[in-house]
Structures are given as structure tokens and as C-alpha cells.
Design an enzyme around this catalytic site. Sequence first.
Site, PDB file in Angstrom:
ATOM      1  N   SER A 205      50.531  23.131  15.984  1.00  0.00           N
ATOM      2  CA  SER A 205      49.659  23.519  17.090  1.00  0.00           C
ATOM      3  C   SER A 205      48.350  22.730  17.028  1.00  0.00           C
ATOM      4  O   SER A 205      48.364  21.502  17.083  1.00  0.00           O
ATOM      5  CB  SER A 205      49.424  25.034  17.060  1.00  0.00           C
ATOM      6  OG  SER A 205      48.824  25.472  18.263  1.00  0.00           O
ATOM      7  N   ASP A 331      57.146  26.678  26.059  1.00  0.00           N
ATOM      8  CA  ASP A 331      55.993  27.031  25.226  1.00  0.00           C
ATOM      9  C   ASP A 331      54.824  27.459  26.113  1.00  0.00           C
ATOM     10  O   ASP A 331      54.321  26.655  26.903  1.00  0.00           O
ATOM     11  CB  ASP A 331      55.596  25.817  24.374  1.00  0.00           C
ATOM     12  CG  ASP A 331      54.496  26.115  23.370  1.00  0.00           C
ATOM     13  OD1 ASP A 331      53.784  27.139  23.529  1.00  0.00           O
ATOM     14  OD2 ASP A 331      54.326  25.326  22.423  1.00  0.00           O
ATOM     15  N   HIS A 360      56.356  29.029  21.191  1.00  0.00           N
ATOM     16  CA  HIS A 360      55.301  28.369  20.431  1.00  0.00           C
ATOM     17  C   HIS A 360      55.462  28.690  18.948  1.00  0.00           C
ATOM     18  O   HIS A 360      55.362  29.837  18.532  1.00  0.00           O
ATOM     19  CB  HIS A 360      53.927  28.846  20.918  1.00  0.00           C
ATOM     20  CG  HIS A 360      52.780  28.053  20.360  1.00  0.00           C
ATOM     21  ND1 HIS A 360      52.531  26.751  20.714  1.00  0.00           N
ATOM     22  CD2 HIS A 360      51.819  28.384  19.449  1.00  0.00           C
ATOM     23  CE1 HIS A 360      51.451  26.311  20.073  1.00  0.00           C
ATOM     24  NE2 HIS A 360      51.008  27.285  19.297  1.00  0.00           N
TER      25      HIS A 360
END
Length: 405
Positions: A205, A331, A360
Amino acid sequence: MFLSHSEIWRTYWECVSRPYTVFICSLTAALYYLWGRKCQAPALVTSKTFSAFLLKHCPVVSENFSPTPWCWGGRLQTLVCAFIKSKPPAAYRNELIRTVDGGQISLDWVDNQASVPYPESSTRPTVLILPGLTGNSQQSYVLHAICQATRRGYRCVVFNNRGAAGEELLTPVTYCAANTSDLELVVQHVKGLHPHAPLLGAGVSLGGMLLLNYLGRKRAESGMVAGLTISVPWDAQKSSDSMEEPLNWLLFNSYLTRGLRRAVARHRKVLEKVVDIDYVLKARTVREFDERFTSLQFGYNSCTEYYCDASPDKKLPNTAVPILCLNAADDPFSPKCAFPVNIVPGLPNVALLLTAHGGHIAFLQGLFPRGESYMERLFGQFVQAVFEHPRDIRKACGIKEEKTS
């Protein structure tokens, strides 16, 4: 006493025609049909030579990704993963290193002294892991990555962003996706300790954004042999827009913002020297937090300017090491409209692996997806491919061999 054929069929029909039986069978058939439609091979966007290398040494890239039958939506995958994913144990050795401005960075090491393939510490390959926005070395995805790497004989070190792992914040400086100075210091430190051990960076991320920005700026001088990113937001502005959709705000944005506010409140005494803490603590979205805190801390004129600088998509052409990036089309943090599908095909060293589902940092598989799943398998296979076949991957990515004197 035996039943006649007619009695057998009558009994069978009474059983299967009961409402609850019909409901269960219909539900099972529907789930099986929908699950079958969700099982698709991921799209691999890269050059022919890098693709051939990955297909040979990372076979998971060509396998159908089969999301958990009862959990295939991106939001649901993301939520369920946060609650049910297991946390393998990791025996960390903590190290605090000082920064030029007087701050400190917390590194959590797993030295893997019992490594059979690499008994010599000086040459044992090292994986540097960069967690997400409010994450640290205790996140389940970090622990699973460490499990994958150590079982293959490698060493791991987790780069915890300033103030994110419970350590004291010594200066009024935290972190952001665009500022790579702390990561540069960490890489120099790790390479100084183990100059002959190859180093691979793995970012998740926001950690992936930071890693890609670093690789783009350092180019061939990154000190890394390869990079791996998972669920990276490619365009910070578009990611923020997606996260501010009503349902995404309710499920994810508000939670992340609370985590950011807690971090600021915890370090209030040192941070109130440079920002209006009370104003920051009223932020209700990540964008508001970045407007009131992050962009000001790092000298940006606006949050828009910060987001433009933090977005890694345009930095990819400057990278000079093999990079594999995993993203899911559903996502909620990283919308597929931002995926650099038009940039990557022209880059021999970058591969973009896109699944239709996975959410995610989730990519859950199986009926009870608590343990190893697609994301972890890809991590393990790619790390091993990089460390065990260094010449092959450099050749596949068009990277020239370094000349030795």
C-alpha cells in the site's frame, strides 16, 4: 423388508422437494456458478522476456485466482481479511537508528540464524519490508511475508515509519509517501551491515508508493536487486476520490483517519511545535488530514501538490531494477482506472499483475482463508526467483551485468 421402486422414488421426492432442501441446493448452485465466473487467470502486463521469466519461476502468476466463494467482492475481501487473517509468530530483534535531524527509526529484524541454505550471515539475502499507512511490523501481511521469506532461508527487516511502532517521536517529523530520505538512510544502514547480501524491497500500500518513489529517484543506485509492491495506490488523487465514496468512507476512510489522529495525539507534545494539533484532530478524512498535517509538514503548498508528488505511476520509467506489482481491479483503495497499463508495456523491468478480485491487501482464497493465500504465495515465489536466479532476471529485464574490476 424391501421397498418397491415407486416407494423409493416417492421418499426421495418428498425429501428433495422440501423447501429448505430446495433453498440449500439453489444457494449452493448459485454460489458455485458465481464462484466459477470469478475464477480467472490474472492479467500479466509486461515485456515478453520478463513474462517468460515469471511464468517459469513464479508459476502462481498464470494460475486462476479463485477468491473465497463467500467473499469475492473487493470491500468484503478487505474487511474480512482484517478480522480473520492469522498472525504467524515472529521473533523480532529491534534496532533504533538515529536520523540526521535527531529523530529515530525503529527496525524490526528477523535474522534467521538457523538458515540452512545461507548459514553465513554476511551473504544471507535480505528482504526489506515497508508496511502501509498506519501499519507496522505487527500487521498480519507483514508476519506472513516474513514467514514466506524465512522458510526459504532469507533474512527480513521491517522498516517502521517514524512513530508508527510505539517508539518515541524525538523530532516533529513523521513520514509521507513522497519523502524517501528515511528509506534511503535505512537502505544505507542495512547495506552497511551486510554489504555482500542482496537486498530486495517489498512495499505494501503506502509502503509500495514509498518504495517505487525511492527506486525512481535512486535509479541504478538504489542498493536493491529488485522490488515488489502489493496493492499500491498508483494515483493518490484518484485513490482519495475512491476512498471518499460514501460506503468506502464509512468502511475504510474513517477508520484510517482515526488511526492517523491517534498517532498525532500520542505525539502531541513534540508535534504541536509545528502544527495546530486541535485543527488536525478534527479531520474526518485522510485527505483532510493530509491537508492539515502531512502537506504542511513536508513543505507542500497544497494537498494536491503533495498527492501529485507522492503518486508513483509517472516514476516507473526512471526505475532500474526488476519490479513486480500486484493489484486487484476491485481494490477500494486503488481504483483500476489509475493502473499504469499504458506505461508498463514499454518498460522491460516492470511487471503489473492484475487480478479481477482480491480487494486491498487481501486476495483471500479457500473456504476458511486464515492462512496462506494468493498474495503470500506470490511473495514467496518472486522473492525466491530474484535471489536464486539473479542473472536470469537481470537478463530478462534488460539490465546489464555490473562490471567487476
